[in-house]
Motif scaffolding. Structure first.
Motif, PDB file in Angstrom:
ATOM      1  N   LEU A  44       0.645  -1.296  -0.043  1.00  0.00           N
ATOM      2  CA  LEU A  44      -0.287  -0.071  -0.247  1.00  0.00           C
ATOM      3  C   LEU A  44       1.656   1.252  -0.201  1.00  0.00           C
ATOM      4  CD1 LEU A  44      -2.303  -0.619   3.293  1.00  0.00           C
ATOM      5  CD2 LEU A  44      -2.882  -1.369   0.603  1.00  0.00           C
ATOM      6  N   LEU A  45       0.836   1.880  -0.431  1.00  0.00           N
ATOM      7  CA  LEU A  45       1.304   3.493  -0.625  1.00  0.00           C
ATOM      8  C   LEU A  45       1.232   4.434   0.161  1.00  0.00           C
ATOM      9  CD1 LEU A  45       3.092   5.570  -2.864  1.00  0.00           C
ATOM     10  CD2 LEU A  45       1.313   6.331  -3.964  1.00  0.00           C
ATOM     11  N   ASN A  46       2.167   4.980   0.933  1.00  0.00           N
ATOM     12  CA  ASN A  46       2.097   5.846   2.331  1.00  0.00           C
ATOM     13  C   ASN A  46       1.840   7.117   1.801  1.00  0.00           C
ATOM     14  OD1 ASN A  46       1.558   4.204   4.104  1.00  0.00           O
ATOM     15  ND2 ASN A  46       4.107   4.085   4.472  1.00  0.00           N
ATOM     16  N   ASN A  47       0.681   7.453   1.242  1.00  0.00           N
ATOM     17  CA  ASN A  47       1.462   9.029   0.495  1.00  0.00           C
ATOM     18  C   ASN A  47       0.163   9.633   1.423  1.00  0.00           C
ATOM     19  OD1 ASN A  47       1.440  11.468  -0.882  1.00  0.00           O
ATOM     20  ND2 ASN A  47       0.312  10.384  -2.970  1.00  0.00           N
ATOM     21  N   PRO A  48       0.132  11.248   2.400  1.00  0.00           N
ATOM     22  CA  PRO A  48      -0.567  11.673   3.416  1.00  0.00           C
ATOM     23  C   PRO A  48      -0.841  12.931   2.112  1.00  0.00           C
ATOM     24  CG  PRO A  48       1.565  12.063   3.694  1.00  0.00           C
ATOM     25  CD  PRO A  48       1.976  10.954   2.194  1.00  0.00           C
ATOM     26  N   ASP A  49      -0.951  13.052   1.019  1.00  0.00           N
ATOM     27  CA  ASP A  49      -1.597  13.756   0.230  1.00  0.00           C
ATOM     28  C   ASP A  49      -2.528  13.258  -0.785  1.00  0.00           C
ATOM     29  OD1 ASP A  49      -0.250  16.002   0.954  1.00  0.00           O
ATOM     30  OD2 ASP A  49       1.373  15.546  -0.846  1.00  0.00           O
ATOM     31  N   TYR A  50      -2.633  11.373  -0.606  1.00  0.00           N
ATOM     32  CA  TYR A  50      -3.670  11.700  -1.501  1.00  0.00           C
ATOM     33  C   TYR A  50      -5.152  11.214  -1.053  1.00  0.00           C
ATOM     34  CZ  TYR A  50      -5.639   7.658  -4.037  1.00  0.00           C
ATOM     35  OH  TYR A  50      -6.421   6.815  -5.289  1.00  0.00           O
ATOM     36  N   CYS A  51      -5.683  11.162  -2.034  1.00  0.00           N
ATOM     37  CA  CYS A  51      -7.447  11.018  -1.550  1.00  0.00           C
ATOM     38  C   CYS A  51      -8.648   9.786  -2.160  1.00  0.00           C
ATOM     39  CB  CYS A  51      -8.287  12.775  -1.238  1.00  0.00           C
ATOM     40  SG  CYS A  51      -9.434  12.915  -1.260  1.00  0.00           S
ATOM     41  N   LEU A  52      -8.708   9.035  -1.539  1.00  0.00           N
ATOM     42  CA  LEU A  52      -9.652   8.101  -2.567  1.00  0.00           C
ATOM     43  C   LEU A  52     -10.249   9.229  -3.515  1.00  0.00           C
ATOM     44  CD1 LEU A  52     -10.171   5.411  -0.156  1.00  0.00           C
ATOM     45  CD2 LEU A  52      -9.067   5.559  -2.328  1.00  0.00           C
ATOM     46  N   TRP A  53     -10.863   8.486  -4.379  1.00  0.00           N
ATOM     47  CA  TRP A  53     -11.694   9.692  -5.502  1.00  0.00           C
ATOM     48  C   TRP A  53     -13.005   9.648  -4.521  1.00  0.00           C
ATOM     49  CZ3 TRP A  53     -12.675  12.276  -8.859  1.00  0.00           C
ATOM     50  CH2 TRP A  53     -14.346  12.582  -9.882  1.00  0.00           C
ATOM     51  N   GLN A  54     -13.776   8.556  -3.496  1.00  0.00           N
ATOM     52  CA  GLN A  54     -14.882   8.332  -2.820  1.00  0.00           C
ATOM     53  C   GLN A  54     -15.029   9.547  -2.240  1.00  0.00           C
ATOM     54  OE1 GLN A  54     -16.018   4.825  -1.532  1.00  0.00           O
ATOM     55  NE2 GLN A  54     -14.499   5.116   0.293  1.00  0.00           N
ATOM     56  N   ASP A  55     -13.952  10.187  -1.915  1.00  0.00           N
ATOM     57  CA  ASP A  55     -13.830  10.921  -0.237  1.00  0.00           C
ATOM     58  C   ASP A  55     -13.951  12.464  -1.027  1.00  0.00           C
ATOM     59  OD1 ASP A  55     -13.660   9.269   1.267  1.00  0.00           O
ATOM     60  OD2 ASP A  55     -11.646   8.673   1.780  1.00  0.00           O
ATOM     61  N   ARG A  56     -13.328  12.670  -2.335  1.00  0.00           N
ATOM     62  CA  ARG A  56     -13.275  14.144  -2.990  1.00  0.00           C
ATOM     63  C   ARG A  56     -14.828  14.293  -3.425  1.00  0.00           C
ATOM     64  NH1 ARG A  56      -9.684  12.787  -8.334  1.00  0.00           N
ATOM     65  NH2 ARG A  56      -7.874  11.563  -6.848  1.00  0.00           N
ATOM     66  N   PRO A  57     -14.787  16.028  -3.284  1.00  0.00           N
ATOM     67  CA  PRO A  57     -15.949  16.453  -3.540  1.00  0.00           C
ATOM     68  C   PRO A  57     -16.549  16.495  -4.488  1.00  0.00           C
ATOM     69  CG  PRO A  57     -14.457  17.959  -2.697  1.00  0.00           C
ATOM     70  CD  PRO A  57     -13.616  17.079  -3.121  1.00  0.00           C
ATOM     71  N   GLU A  58     -15.657  16.034  -6.319  1.00  0.00           N
ATOM     72  CA  GLU A  58     -16.297  16.056  -7.276  1.00  0.00           C
ATOM     73  C   GLU A  58     -17.001  14.676  -6.943  1.00  0.00           C
ATOM     74  OE1 GLU A  58     -12.689  15.500  -7.396  1.00  0.00           O
ATOM     75  OE2 GLU A  58     -12.925  17.531  -7.309  1.00  0.00           O
ATOM     76  N   ALA A  59     -16.925  14.096  -6.730  1.00  0.00           N
ATOM     77  CA  ALA A  59     -17.507  12.375  -6.425  1.00  0.00           C
ATOM     78  C   ALA A  59     -18.783  13.037  -5.709  1.00  0.00           C
ATOM     79  CB  ALA A  59     -16.831  11.184  -5.526  1.00  0.00           C
ATOM     80  N   GLN A  60     -18.442  12.732  -4.467  1.00  0.00           N
ATOM     81  CA  GLN A  60     -19.903  13.610  -4.019  1.00  0.00           C
ATOM     82  C   GLN A  60     -21.106  14.400  -4.942  1.00  0.00           C
ATOM     83  OE1 GLN A  60     -21.000  12.558  -1.448  1.00  0.00           O
ATOM     84  NE2 GLN A  60     -18.450  11.348  -1.326  1.00  0.00           N
ATOM     85  N   LEU A  61     -20.113  15.492  -5.973  1.00  0.00           N
ATOM     86  CA  LEU A  61     -21.672  16.235  -6.665  1.00  0.00           C
ATOM     87  C   LEU A  61     -21.639  14.291  -7.253  1.00  0.00           C
ATOM     88  CD1 LEU A  61     -19.270  19.851  -7.389  1.00  0.00           C
ATOM     89  CD2 LEU A  61     -21.316  19.157  -5.784  1.00  0.00           C
ATOM     90  N   GLN A  62     -20.774  13.926  -7.493  1.00  0.00           N
ATOM     91  CA  GLN A  62     -21.568  13.183  -9.578  1.00  0.00           C
ATOM     92  C   GLN A  62     -22.919  12.345  -8.985  1.00  0.00           C
ATOM     93  OE1 GLN A  62     -18.274  10.857 -11.393  1.00  0.00           O
ATOM     94  NE2 GLN A  62     -17.634  12.454 -12.520  1.00  0.00           N
ATOM     95  N   GLN A  63     -22.178  11.795  -7.810  1.00  0.00           N
ATOM     96  CA  GLN A  63     -23.689  11.047  -6.771  1.00  0.00           C
ATOM     97  C   GLN A  63     -24.303  12.078  -6.499  1.00  0.00           C
ATOM     98  OE1 GLN A  63     -23.094   7.768  -6.153  1.00  0.00           O
ATOM     99  NE2 GLN A  63     -25.171   7.684  -5.400  1.00  0.00           N
TER     100      GLN A  63
END
Length: 155
Positions: free
Chosen positions: A102-121
């Motif tokens: 698993l990649l350790n990237n503190p800046d990485y954000c899952l797609w489902q946690d992004r605001p764009e995904a919430q808007l699409q949903q």
């Protein structure tokens, strides 16, 4: 996403099986087979009904033997890095020796946690309610004058 879930009862069943696997291992750490059965059943149900599991749950279940990966109990966890590259977490299952990186990237954000995904949903929910709007014609060539900073992915 906490609003209206389509298959709420099925997700509750999957959640129950995942919690049961955790409880079995916390009460008796030697009872790995029962926890493995619960995780296997959970995965089969999700696969059969084509339900997407949360990435945090998928990361804690071994893909090879379906045992629950708990660091120090059923899995070993190591931090690794490559020269000039990213840091990784390597989880190795103690039952089958299958490793998961698993990649350790503190800046990485899952797609489902992004605001764009919430808007699409939200837009998908509004469209499915029955609001019939005429489709707008899309031009053949995209407009390059606007900077497109949103990335869409399908999982």
């Amino acid at each position: 996403m906490a609003g209206n879930i389509k298959d709420k009862e099925l997700y509750l069943r999957l959640n129950y099986l995942y919690q049961a696997a955790h409880c079995v291992l916390s009460q008796n750490p030697e009872n790995v087979e029962l926890a493995r059965f619960y995780c296997f059943t959970q995965r089969i149900i999700a696969k059969r009904l084509v339900l997407r599991q949360d990435p945090s749950i998928k990361r804690t279940i071994c893909k090879k033997c379906y045992s629950l990966l708990i660091p120090g109990l059923t899995a070993t966890t190591r931090q690794r890095w490559k020269k000039g590259k990213k840091h990784f977490t390597v989880m190795r299952c103690l039952s089958c020796n299958h490793s998961k990186t698993l990649l350790n990237n503190p800046d990485y954000c899952l797609w489902q946690d992004r605001p764009e995904a919430q808007l699409q949903q939200n837009q998908a929910d509004e469209d499915s309610v029955g609001k019939c709007q005429p489709k707008k014609h899309k031009p053949d060539k995209p407009d390059c004058s606007q900077a497109n900073t949103s990335y869409t992915t399908t999982t």
